[in-house]
Design a protein around this motif. Structure first.
Motif, PDB file in Angstrom:
ATOM      1  N   THR A 155     -36.926  19.782 -28.485  1.00 52.57           N
ATOM      2  CA  THR A 155     -36.282  18.809 -29.457  1.00 52.57           C
ATOM      3  C   THR A 155     -36.048  19.779 -30.596  1.00 52.57           C
ATOM      4  OG1 THR A 155     -38.389  18.024 -29.556  1.00 52.57           O
ATOM      5  CG2 THR A 155     -36.460  17.157 -27.699  1.00 52.57           C
ATOM      6  N   THR A 156     -36.706  19.848 -31.413  1.00 51.67           N
ATOM      7  CA  THR A 156     -36.706  20.439 -32.355  1.00 51.67           C
ATOM      8  C   THR A 156     -35.761  21.784 -33.232  1.00 51.67           C
ATOM      9  OG1 THR A 156     -39.382  20.889 -32.599  1.00 51.67           O
ATOM     10  CG2 THR A 156     -38.196  22.422 -34.385  1.00 51.67           C
ATOM     11  N   ASN A 157     -35.303  22.586 -31.889  1.00 48.66           N
ATOM     12  CA  ASN A 157     -34.059  23.613 -32.272  1.00 48.66           C
ATOM     13  C   ASN A 157     -33.110  22.584 -31.963  1.00 48.66           C
ATOM     14  OD1 ASN A 157     -35.928  25.636 -31.994  1.00 48.66           O
ATOM     15  ND2 ASN A 157     -34.889  26.986 -29.829  1.00 48.66           N
ATOM     16  N   ALA A 158     -32.719  21.411 -31.492  1.00 47.72           N
ATOM     17  CA  ALA A 158     -31.449  20.358 -31.003  1.00 47.72           C
ATOM     18  C   ALA A 158     -31.414  20.070 -32.571  1.00 47.72           C
ATOM     19  CB  ALA A 158     -31.639  19.137 -30.047  1.00 47.72           C
ATOM     20  N   ALA A 159     -32.649  19.426 -33.205  1.00 58.44           N
ATOM     21  CA  ALA A 159     -32.257  18.875 -34.907  1.00 58.44           C
ATOM     22  C   ALA A 159     -32.386  19.413 -35.802  1.00 58.44           C
ATOM     23  CB  ALA A 159     -33.876  18.173 -34.676  1.00 58.44           C
ATOM     24  N   GLU A 160     -32.737  21.034 -35.541  1.00 58.38           N
ATOM     25  CA  GLU A 160     -31.933  22.018 -36.818  1.00 58.38           C
ATOM     26  C   GLU A 160     -30.507  22.314 -35.849  1.00 58.38           C
ATOM     27  OE1 GLU A 160     -35.570  25.150 -35.833  1.00 58.38           O
ATOM     28  OE2 GLU A 160     -36.961  23.726 -36.740  1.00 58.38           O
ATOM     29  N   ALA A 161     -30.016  22.280 -35.144  1.00 60.64           N
ATOM     30  CA  ALA A 161     -28.800  22.413 -35.216  1.00 60.64           C
ATOM     31  C   ALA A 161     -27.985  21.765 -35.636  1.00 60.64           C
ATOM     32  CB  ALA A 161     -28.520  22.531 -33.107  1.00 60.64           C
ATOM     33  N   ILE A 162     -28.614  20.668 -36.015  1.00 60.81           N
ATOM     34  CA  ILE A 162     -27.079  19.130 -36.649  1.00 60.81           C
ATOM     35  C   ILE A 162     -27.265  19.642 -38.138  1.00 60.81           C
ATOM     36  CG2 ILE A 162     -27.021  16.637 -37.154  1.00 60.81           C
ATOM     37  CD1 ILE A 162     -28.210  16.729 -33.945  1.00 60.81           C
ATOM     38  N   ASP A 163     -26.329  19.679 -38.566  1.00 61.03           N
ATOM     39  CA  ASP A 163     -25.881  19.907 -39.919  1.00 61.03           C
ATOM     40  C   ASP A 163     -26.695  19.398 -40.769  1.00 61.03           C
ATOM     41  OD1 ASP A 163     -25.569  21.717 -42.936  1.00 61.03           O
ATOM     42  OD2 ASP A 163     -23.668  21.130 -42.437  1.00 61.03           O
ATOM     43  N   ALA A 195     -20.980  24.137 -26.561  1.00 62.64           N
ATOM     44  CA  ALA A 195     -20.011  24.615 -27.261  1.00 62.64           C
ATOM     45  C   ALA A 195     -19.248  24.607 -28.296  1.00 62.64           C
ATOM     46  CB  ALA A 195     -18.544  23.576 -26.307  1.00 62.64           C
ATOM     47  N   VAL A 196     -18.718  25.597 -28.939  1.00 59.93           N
ATOM     48  CA  VAL A 196     -18.950  26.135 -30.594  1.00 59.93           C
ATOM     49  C   VAL A 196     -18.666  24.467 -31.287  1.00 59.93           C
ATOM     50  CG1 VAL A 196     -18.463  27.481 -32.446  1.00 59.93           C
ATOM     51  CG2 VAL A 196     -19.383  28.503 -30.666  1.00 59.93           C
ATOM     52  N   GLY A 197     -19.596  24.245 -32.512  1.00 58.59           N
ATOM     53  CA  GLY A 197     -18.554  22.848 -32.826  1.00 58.59           C
ATOM     54  C   GLY A 197     -18.917  20.973 -32.330  1.00 58.59           C
ATOM     55  N   ARG A 198     -19.118  21.726 -31.114  1.00 57.24           N
ATOM     56  CA  ARG A 198     -19.618  20.484 -30.321  1.00 57.24           C
ATOM     57  C   ARG A 198     -21.249  20.059 -29.912  1.00 57.24           C
ATOM     58  NH1 ARG A 198     -15.130  18.740 -26.173  1.00 57.24           N
ATOM     59  NH2 ARG A 198     -15.739  16.997 -26.815  1.00 57.24           N
ATOM     60  N   GLY A 199     -21.614  21.172 -29.248  1.00 60.50           N
ATOM     61  CA  GLY A 199     -23.102  20.357 -29.438  1.00 60.50           C
ATOM     62  C   GLY A 199     -23.316  21.777 -27.935  1.00 60.50           C
ATOM     63  N   THR A 200     -25.256  21.726 -28.103  1.00 55.04           N
ATOM     64  CA  THR A 200     -25.717  22.215 -26.922  1.00 55.04           C
ATOM     65  C   THR A 200     -26.450  21.170 -25.916  1.00 55.04           C
ATOM     66  OG1 THR A 200     -25.644  24.321 -27.963  1.00 55.04           O
ATOM     67  CG2 THR A 200     -27.269  23.865 -26.691  1.00 55.04           C
ATOM     68  N   THR A 201     -25.996  21.583 -24.795  1.00 54.65           N
ATOM     69  CA  THR A 201     -27.434  20.461 -23.842  1.00 54.65           C
ATOM     70  C   THR A 201     -28.429  21.720 -22.955  1.00 54.65           C
ATOM     71  OG1 THR A 201     -25.824  18.223 -23.311  1.00 54.65           O
ATOM     72  CG2 THR A 201     -27.825  19.279 -21.407  1.00 54.65           C
ATOM     73  N   PHE A 202     -29.515  21.442 -23.436  1.00 55.33           N
ATOM     74  CA  PHE A 202     -30.876  21.540 -22.280  1.00 55.33           C
ATOM     75  C   PHE A 202     -30.649  20.949 -21.638  1.00 55.33           C
ATOM     76  CE2 PHE A 202     -30.538  24.580 -26.046  1.00 55.33           C
ATOM     77  CZ  PHE A 202     -31.032  26.028 -25.710  1.00 55.33           C
ATOM     78  N   THR A 203     -30.833  21.657 -19.975  1.00 57.91           N
ATOM     79  CA  THR A 203     -31.128  20.960 -18.413  1.00 57.91           C
ATOM     80  C   THR A 203     -32.377  21.084 -18.018  1.00 57.91           C
ATOM     81  OG1 THR A 203     -29.613  19.568 -18.193  1.00 57.91           O
ATOM     82  CG2 THR A 203     -30.693  19.553 -16.581  1.00 57.91           C
ATOM     83  N   VAL A 204     -33.836  21.510 -17.791  1.00 56.89           N
ATOM     84  CA  VAL A 204     -34.378  21.549 -17.190  1.00 56.89           C
ATOM     85  C   VAL A 204     -34.847  20.941 -15.904  1.00 56.89           C
ATOM     86  CG1 VAL A 204     -37.186  21.522 -17.343  1.00 56.89           C
ATOM     87  CG2 VAL A 204     -35.782  21.946 -19.306  1.00 56.89           C
ATOM     88  N   VAL A 256     -36.041  16.067 -14.070  1.00 53.21           N
ATOM     89  CA  VAL A 256     -35.017  16.268 -14.662  1.00 53.21           C
ATOM     90  C   VAL A 256     -35.010  16.236 -16.622  1.00 53.21           C
ATOM     91  CG1 VAL A 256     -32.492  17.047 -14.748  1.00 53.21           C
ATOM     92  CG2 VAL A 256     -33.025  16.011 -12.922  1.00 53.21           C
ATOM     93  N   ILE A 257     -35.119  16.535 -17.348  1.00 50.19           N
ATOM     94  CA  ILE A 257     -35.141  16.815 -18.285  1.00 50.19           C
ATOM     95  C   ILE A 257     -34.190  17.669 -18.909  1.00 50.19           C
ATOM     96  CG2 ILE A 257     -36.622  16.278 -20.852  1.00 50.19           C
ATOM     97  CD1 ILE A 257     -39.577  17.614 -18.155  1.00 50.19           C
ATOM     98  N   SER A 258     -33.041  16.239 -19.587  1.00 57.92           N
ATOM     99  CA  SER A 258     -31.963  17.114 -21.102  1.00 57.92           C
ATOM    100  C   SER A 258     -32.229  16.074 -22.239  1.00 57.92           C
ATOM    101  CB  SER A 258     -31.040  16.339 -20.449  1.00 57.92           C
ATOM    102  OG  SER A 258     -30.350  16.843 -18.614  1.00 57.92           O
ATOM    103  N   VAL A 259     -32.118  17.501 -22.897  1.00 60.09           N
ATOM    104  CA  VAL A 259     -31.959  17.803 -24.706  1.00 60.09           C
ATOM    105  C   VAL A 259     -31.016  17.795 -24.921  1.00 60.09           C
ATOM    106  CG1 VAL A 259     -33.420  17.991 -26.449  1.00 60.09           C
ATOM    107  CG2 VAL A 259     -34.808  17.572 -24.727  1.00 60.09           C
ATOM    108  N   ALA A 260     -30.050  17.138 -25.535  1.00 55.85           N
ATOM    109  CA  ALA A 260     -28.666  17.564 -25.549  1.00 55.85           C
ATOM    110  C   ALA A 260     -28.292  16.651 -27.537  1.00 55.85           C
ATOM    111  CB  ALA A 260     -27.274  16.459 -25.258  1.00 55.85           C
ATOM    112  N   ASP A 261     -27.654  17.537 -27.968  1.00 58.00           N
ATOM    113  CA  ASP A 261     -27.395  17.624 -29.814  1.00 58.00           C
ATOM    114  C   ASP A 261     -26.128  17.502 -30.049  1.00 58.00           C
ATOM    115  OD1 ASP A 261     -26.898  20.114 -30.720  1.00 58.00           O
ATOM    116  OD2 ASP A 261     -28.565  20.817 -29.770  1.00 58.00           O
TER     117      ASP A 261
END
Length: 124
Positions: free
Chosen positions: A19-27, A98-107, A44-49
């Motif tokens: 969650t920290t990485n996701a928040a830091e990825a947002i400009d 995807a560059v410019g669109r965000g990231t999703t980590f799924t555990v 299944v835990i997903s963290v998307a930004d």
């Protein structure tokens, strides 16, 4: 009740790191979404930004490597440790970006229907 059995503190650090990485990825403005689901015997835990995203080459060759970071001043150990913790719990982590669109980590972590308490804690 089904539960994930494992090191509670280590699993909490996994969620904190993602969650920290996701928040830091947002400009400036964006969204971090955390979801929890039950899927075929797994939690299944997903963290998307909606942040900057990562290039495919980085995902394939550097993302979980120790001491590799895209952050200025980053140590490059958080995701390496995250992956180690998840795999130690017989789980898996998948990343889509995807560059410019965000990231999703799924555990995905296996659920134990009748988790016994031993040296590992049951996390509910």
């Amino acid at each position: 009740m089904d539960a994930v059995q494992g090191d509670r503190d280590a699993l909490l650090r996994v969620i904190e790191n993602l969650t920290t990485n996701a928040a830091e990825a947002i400009d400036r403005e964006g969204t971090v979404t955390v979801t929890l689901a039950h899927e075929r015997g797994h939690a299944v835990i997903s963290v998307a930004d909606t942040g900057c995203g990562m290039p495919q080459e980085y995902l394939e060759h550097h993302l979980f490597a120790p001491f590799s970071s895209t952050k200025k001043g980053g140590w490059g150990v958080g995701l390496y440790q995250t992956k180690q913790v998840i795999e130690a719990q017989c789980g898996a982590i998948v990343v889509e970006s995807a560059v410019g669109r965000g990231t999703t980590f799924t555990v995905k972590l296996p659920l134990r229907a009748d988790a016994e308490t031993s040296s590992l804690e049951t996390v509910r």
